[in-house]
Design an enzyme around this catalytic site. Structure first.
Site, short mmCIF file in Angstrom:
data_model
loop_
_atom_site.label_atom_id
_atom_site.label_comp_id
_atom_site.label_asym_id
_atom_site.label_seq_id
_atom_site.Cartn_x
_atom_site.Cartn_y
_atom_site.Cartn_z
N GLN A 1 0.81 -1.21 0.00
CA GLN A 1 0.00 0.00 0.00
C GLN A 1 0.85 1.27 0.00
OE1 GLN A 1 -2.47 0.03 3.55
NE2 GLN A 1 -0.87 1.03 4.73
N ARG B 1 1.31 6.13 7.54
CA ARG B 1 0.29 6.44 6.54
C ARG B 1 0.94 6.56 5.17
NH1 ARG B 1 -4.25 8.93 8.76
NH2 ARG B 1 -5.20 8.49 6.73
N TRP C 1 -0.39 10.47 -0.28
CA TRP C 1 -1.54 10.34 -1.18
C TRP C 1 -1.31 11.06 -2.51
CZ3 TRP C 1 -6.70 10.37 2.01
CH2 TRP C 1 -6.61 9.43 3.04
N ASP D 1 -9.48 2.49 -1.48
CA ASP D 1 -9.81 2.82 -0.10
C ASP D 1 -10.74 4.04 -0.01
OD1 ASP D 1 -9.74 2.53 2.63
OD2 ASP D 1 -7.64 3.06 2.86
N GLU E 1 -15.88 7.50 2.11
CA GLU E 1 -16.89 7.89 3.09
C GLU E 1 -16.82 9.36 3.49
OE1 GLU E 1 -14.86 3.97 4.24
OE2 GLU E 1 -14.27 6.01 3.73
N ASP F 1 -11.38 -1.50 8.96
CA ASP F 1 -10.20 -1.42 9.83
C ASP F 1 -10.51 -1.91 11.24
OD1 ASP F 1 -9.03 -0.31 7.63
OD2 ASP F 1 -9.11 1.75 8.36
N HIS G 1 -2.35 -7.85 6.46
CA HIS G 1 -2.01 -6.43 6.54
C HIS G 1 -1.06 -6.23 7.72
CE1 HIS G 1 -2.26 -2.11 6.33
NE2 HIS G 1 -3.17 -2.15 5.39
#
Length: 677
Positions: free
Chosen positions: A282, A295, A298, A399, A402, A466, A531
């Site tokens: 990822q 993280r 992006w 991913d 929302e 998650d 993961h």
């Protein structure tokens, strides 16, 4: 009236559809209310605080009925005054019952509709529900969001998450809500709308469906069996495609840290016998460190500094039978090159002053790609085709979805309060169209956690989100079971979860035992994927433990051996809408106990799986429907009823039907000489 063998009649002040009461009116029992309300919605990193001030709730206690050969129409008012709502009930060309709702006064933005119910009735579906499978006795606000950490207000984890991060969640919070449910009266009810809703199943005499708006229509269909009913539901919502065969070849190994670390770890695990179908990296586009943990950066393009030579290695791995899976989501960090390009072309959702709306994703800000702008949609679709598909990725995690704020200004002028629940489906369609236009349908798999009506036809694989790296019922390993069952009853039959969980916060740290229990369960799902979690260094990782590696080798072997059976199940999902993980009553309708079982499942029609979701267990209680069952590990025969069976690590309670046409395949697993744990 009748159409395609379906009947719609009005008698005794009740609308009956195929003998099921759908709307019932009596002078002392109002079934519809209309009103006005003002909501307040606050979002913090995908968690929503939603409050409503109801200004009026008007009982529609007077109705006039117009009946024709085509429809039965209710003209509803309060005390015989001005008509406030019209409900036109008719059978469409497929024989479905459709309630079309019309309000001429647009200032009314609240509707409460009551459907007849019985005290014994049970309800399933409403998207992916992680705390309850039978929804009766609770109400369910349906709003896509972060599910939250802990998801139970009585736990210390949720208390800490609420007080420190505003991120605790509740029993109903979910990435994938949907206004669709199935009743044990053997009908489904689906609402054609993306407005905020709250479905209340607490009253013994009725189900109250609350809408923050007037939905376009509500659709019903009935069937003689639940299998037939799911087939009809997925004919309405859409069918998930067949998975690529390569996904059956073993584990999708979740790993981060660059080309060399990935290669060395794969080499180590394969040498120990672990079956690996692909690597899921990822962080292929780079990383950042936050207080939450590790993280991604992006900006959706290959980062050659972290993954040197990946542009050639990705093809070498594929020649060795290892697919490469990456990561993407529909937001762009404001310090990235792709953000600058999208900003220049006006592809982001805006503030009221015309500036770009930035969303806080946890110590970094991102723009929201505006999918209501056709040019933005096409640009992002081409980005997927170029930066992922042409690069050589055979899949990815698609991913989020929302986080659409309710105060953004969208390109097409639509209401973000309504678009919010639709956003995951638009995101799924963007991925779907990219894959289809690249000619890769059936070859590429992307998996999503967020969903909405439409995800069924646009998303080939769901994952449960998650989960916390613990044993909690509402947010740990156990929660993935009702999640799979409920979303399967909403027409989404292919799902899986992160082996070992993901979220490590507030003292929760993944243990070796949790990873192992999760891995053995995952061998009996649609897809097997691990993961590292949000804090990899603090949590157990399988490659650091030789014993766990051998354990993983066993269950990736079991997963691979089950490929012929699993492909049959995936095909059944595609053709008939039957989920891979099924509630027991789907195959055993006359078993009254089966309707309240939410922590075991049928893997197709021929295997029954009872995951161990508590630590330090060596025995486990199971319930078997009335049939002849064979214990997968011992070969011992069991009959229906409650049993306590041995369940040491490595022997998750799994049974298969003695008369299964796949018995020879299952027996081969029984006869394998696996290591003991």
């Amino acid at each position: 009236m009748e159409k395609n063998g379906n009947s719609l009649i009005f008698k005794n002040q009740t609308i009956f559809y195929n003998d099921r009461p759908i709307l019932s009116y009596a002078s002392d029992k109002t079934f519809a209310f209309i009103g006005r309300g003002t909501e307040q919605v606050k979002m913090y990193r995908g968690n929503f605080d939603i409050q409503d001030y109801v200004e009026s709730r008007v009982p529609l206690n007077h109705f006039e009925i117009a009946e024709t050969n085509e429809a039965i129409t209710f003209n509803l008012s309060s005390n015989g005054q001005t008509q406030l709502l019209q409900i036109r009930t008719e059978l469409d060309k497929f024989g479905r019952l459709v309630l079309k709702l019309i309000s001429k006064d647009k200032t009314y933005n609240r509707l409460w509709l009551r459907l007849p119910a019985t005290a014994q009735e049970k309800i399933y579906g409403c998207g992916e529900q992680l705390s309850y499978f039978n929804l009766r006795g609770n109400h369910f606000p349906l709003w896509t969001s972060e599910p939250g950490i802990g998801r139970n207000k009585s736990t210390l984890t949720t208390f800490k998450a609420d007080t420190q991060d505003n991120a605790g969640g509740d029993y109903y919070t979910t990435n994938f809500p949907e206004p669709t449910f199935i009743s044990t009266q053997k009908y489904y009810c689906h609402t054609n709308s993306f407005v905020y809703v709250d479905f209340d199943f607490r009253n013994p005499e009725f189900h109250e469906l609350q809408y923050w708006g007037i939905p376009e229509s509500i659709v019903f269909e009935t069937a003689d069996t639940y299998n037939q009913l799911l087939g009809k539901l997925t004919n309405l919502l859409g069918h998930q495609p067949i998975l690529p065969n390569w996904t059956d070849e073993g584990l999708l190994l979740g790993i981060q840290g660059g080309t060399q670390r990935t290669y060395d770890t794969v080499d180590k695990l394969r040498a120990a016998g672990v079956k690996i179908a692909g690597v899921f990296c990822q962080d292929w586009e780079g990383t950042r460190q936050t207080s939450f943990g590790k993280r991604n950066f992006w900006n959706w393009e290959w980062n050659p500094a972290l993954y040197p030579g990946l542009d050639t290695k990705i093809h070498e791995w594929k020649d060795e039978g290892i697919r490469f899976l990456s990561y993407i989501n529909p937001y762009l960090v404001d310090t990235s090159a792709l953000y600058a390009a999208a900003a220049k072309n006006g592809y982001f959702a805006k503030n009221s002053d015309g500036s770009i709306y930035l969303v806080d994703f946890g110590e970094f800000n991102c723009g929201v790609v505006d999918f209501t702008n056709p040019a933005a949609f096409d640009w992002f679709k081409e980005l997927i085709k170029t930066n992922l598909i042409d690069f050589g990725c055979d899949g990815w995690m698609a991913d989020f979805g929302e986080y659409l704020p309710t105060d953004v200004v969208l390109f097409d002028g639509s209401d973000p309060m309504i678009r919010h629940n639709e956003w995951p489906a638009l995101w799924a369609k963007c991925n779907h169209d990219a894959v289809a236009e690249a000619g890769k349908t059936g070859q590429i798999v992307y998996f999503m956690r967020a969903g909405a009506t439409g995800s069924q036809r646009y998303c080939p694989m769901l994952w449960a989100g998650d989960q916390s790296v613990n044993w909690s019922l509402d947010d740990g390993i156990a929660s993935t079971i009702p999640a799979a069952l409920s979303v399967g009853m909403t027409g989404m039959g292919l799902t899986h979860s992160d082996i070992g969980g993901y979220t490590s916060m507030h003292g929760n740290v993944r243990s070796k035992e949790l990873f192992m229990r999760w891995a053995e369960m995952s061998a009996f799902t649609s897809l097997m994927r691990s993961h590292e979690g949000n804090r990899p260094a603090e949590n157990f990782q399988v490659w650091d433990d030789d014993d766990a590696i051998q354990y993983l080798a066993k269950f990736t072997d079991v997963f691979q051996r089950l490929a012929p059976y699993r492909r049959t199940l995936v095909a059944e999902n595609n053709e008939y809408g039957l989920p891979v993980q099924r509630p027991l009553f789907l195959e055993y309708e006359n078993d009254s106990v089966a309707y309240d079982i939410q922590y075991e499942y049928l893997f197709g029609s021929d295997m029954l799986v009872v995951p161990v979701y508590q630590e330090t267990q060596t025995d486990w209680d199971v319930y078997l429907p009335d049939d002849e069952w064979i214990h997968l590990w011992s070969g011992q025969e069991f009959h229906g009823g409650h049993h306590t069976v041995a369940a040491p690590l490595g022997e998750i309670p799994v049974f298969y039907r003695k008369k299964s046409e796949f018995r020879t395949l299952f027996t081969e697993i029984t006869n394998q000489k696996y290591s003991n744990y």
